[in-house]
Design a protein around this motif. Sequence first.
Motif, short mmCIF file in Angstrom:
data_model
loop_
_atom_site.label_atom_id
_atom_site.label_comp_id
_atom_site.label_asym_id
_atom_site.label_seq_id
_atom_site.Cartn_x
_atom_site.Cartn_y
_atom_site.Cartn_z
N ARG A 42 0.85 -1.19 0.00
CA ARG A 42 0.00 0.00 0.00
C ARG A 42 0.89 1.24 0.00
NH1 ARG A 42 -3.47 3.62 -0.81
NH2 ARG A 42 -5.13 4.07 0.67
N LYS A 43 0.54 2.19 -0.83
CA LYS A 43 1.33 3.41 -0.97
C LYS A 43 1.59 4.06 0.39
CE LYS A 43 1.45 7.76 -3.45
NZ LYS A 43 0.75 8.62 -4.42
N ALA A 44 2.83 4.39 0.65
CA ALA A 44 3.31 5.08 1.85
C ALA A 44 3.27 4.22 3.12
CB ALA A 44 2.57 6.39 2.08
N CYS A 45 2.87 2.97 3.01
CA CYS A 45 2.86 2.10 4.19
C CYS A 45 4.22 1.44 4.32
CB CYS A 45 1.76 1.05 4.09
SG CYS A 45 1.67 0.00 5.57
N ARG A 46 4.76 1.45 5.50
CA ARG A 46 6.06 0.83 5.76
C ARG A 46 5.94 -0.33 6.75
NH1 ARG A 46 6.61 2.86 1.70
NH2 ARG A 46 7.69 4.78 1.21
N ALA A 47 4.70 -0.78 6.99
CA ALA A 47 4.47 -1.87 7.94
C ALA A 47 4.98 -3.19 7.37
CB ALA A 47 2.98 -1.98 8.26
N GLU A 48 5.33 -4.07 8.25
CA GLU A 48 5.83 -5.39 7.86
C GLU A 48 4.72 -6.19 7.17
OE1 GLU A 48 7.94 -9.30 9.91
OE2 GLU A 48 7.64 -7.48 11.08
N ALA A 49 5.06 -6.87 6.09
CA ALA A 49 4.10 -7.68 5.34
C ALA A 49 3.71 -8.93 6.14
CB ALA A 49 4.70 -8.09 4.01
N TRP A 81 1.24 -8.93 -4.45
CA TRP A 81 1.38 -7.74 -3.61
C TRP A 81 1.47 -8.24 -2.19
CZ3 TRP A 81 -3.03 -3.97 -5.46
CH2 TRP A 81 -2.63 -3.36 -6.65
N LEU A 82 2.25 -7.55 -1.38
CA LEU A 82 2.33 -7.87 0.04
C LEU A 82 1.45 -6.90 0.81
CD1 LEU A 82 6.17 -8.49 0.37
CD2 LEU A 82 4.34 -10.17 0.05
N ALA A 83 0.87 -7.37 1.91
CA ALA A 83 -0.03 -6.53 2.70
C ALA A 83 0.21 -6.72 4.18
CB ALA A 83 -1.48 -6.86 2.38
N CYS A 84 0.05 -5.63 4.92
CA CYS A 84 0.04 -5.69 6.38
C CYS A 84 -1.40 -6.01 6.79
CB CYS A 84 0.51 -4.37 6.97
SG CYS A 84 -0.57 -2.96 6.63
N ASP A 85 -1.61 -6.25 8.08
CA ASP A 85 -2.96 -6.56 8.56
C ASP A 85 -3.93 -5.41 8.29
OD1 ASP A 85 -2.27 -9.10 9.51
OD2 ASP A 85 -1.69 -8.32 11.48
N GLN A 86 -3.47 -4.18 8.45
CA GLN A 86 -4.33 -3.00 8.29
C GLN A 86 -4.80 -2.80 6.85
OE1 GLN A 86 -2.49 0.67 9.47
NE2 GLN A 86 -4.29 1.89 8.96
N HIS A 87 -3.94 -3.10 5.86
CA HIS A 87 -4.28 -2.81 4.47
C HIS A 87 -4.69 -4.03 3.65
CE1 HIS A 87 -1.79 0.85 5.39
NE2 HIS A 87 -2.98 1.32 5.03
N PHE A 100 -9.09 -8.63 -10.82
CA PHE A 100 -7.72 -9.14 -10.82
C PHE A 100 -7.44 -10.11 -9.67
CE2 PHE A 100 -5.99 -4.90 -12.74
CZ PHE A 100 -6.69 -5.13 -13.91
N PHE A 101 -8.19 -10.05 -8.60
CA PHE A 101 -7.90 -10.81 -7.38
C PHE A 101 -8.02 -12.31 -7.61
CE2 PHE A 101 -9.21 -12.75 -3.34
CZ PHE A 101 -8.13 -12.41 -2.56
N ARG A 102 -7.07 -13.08 -7.08
CA ARG A 102 -7.12 -14.54 -7.14
C ARG A 102 -7.24 -15.14 -5.74
NH1 ARG A 102 -8.76 -13.12 -11.02
NH2 ARG A 102 -7.86 -13.17 -13.08
N GLN A 103 -6.28 -14.83 -4.86
CA GLN A 103 -6.35 -15.36 -3.49
C GLN A 103 -5.37 -14.64 -2.58
OE1 GLN A 103 -5.22 -19.46 -3.05
NE2 GLN A 103 -3.28 -19.21 -4.12
N THR A 104 -5.60 -14.80 -1.27
CA THR A 104 -4.70 -14.27 -0.26
C THR A 104 -4.19 -15.43 0.58
OG1 THR A 104 -5.84 -12.16 -0.14
CG2 THR A 104 -4.51 -12.76 1.77
N VAL A 105 -2.89 -15.46 0.79
CA VAL A 105 -2.27 -16.49 1.62
C VAL A 105 -1.33 -15.80 2.60
CG1 VAL A 105 -2.46 -18.32 -0.12
CG2 VAL A 105 -0.43 -16.89 -0.07
N PRO A 106 -1.07 -16.45 3.75
CA PRO A 106 -0.11 -15.85 4.69
C PRO A 106 1.25 -15.70 4.02
CG PRO A 106 -1.33 -17.62 5.74
CD PRO A 106 -1.67 -17.67 4.27
N PHE A 107 1.92 -14.61 4.34
CA PHE A 107 3.26 -14.37 3.80
C PHE A 107 4.29 -14.99 4.72
CE2 PHE A 107 7.11 -11.66 3.80
CZ PHE A 107 7.56 -11.98 2.53
N THR A 108 5.14 -15.81 4.15
CA THR A 108 6.25 -16.41 4.89
C THR A 108 7.53 -15.99 4.19
OG1 THR A 108 4.86 -18.31 5.40
CG2 THR A 108 7.22 -18.57 5.75
#
Length: 80
Positions: free
Chosen positions: A20-27, A47-53, A66-74
């Motif tokens: 997310r633009k300007a977000c620096r939170a850990e994915a 794309w990587l996402a934090c909990d908030q975004h 465009f969306f296919r699925q979301t999985v936990p990032f490891t």
Amino acid sequence: MSFLDSLSGSAAPEKPQCSRKACRAEARWQLQWNNPAVHSPERLKVWLACDQHREWLEDYLRVRGFFRQTVPFTPGPGEV
């Protein structure tokens, strides 16, 4: 950090960050998507996402079809 990074003033983040633009939170999440007008069905972009975004980014991709699925990032072995 490489010599060229030091000249540009931009260094790679220490930990993978939210897309997310300007977000620096850990994915925490990996959102898999593709644009069917450009990509073959088997090609997935990430794309990587934090909990908030997470939800915001999923909605952005869903609206465009465009969306296919979301999985936990490891993080991989080279990522912290």
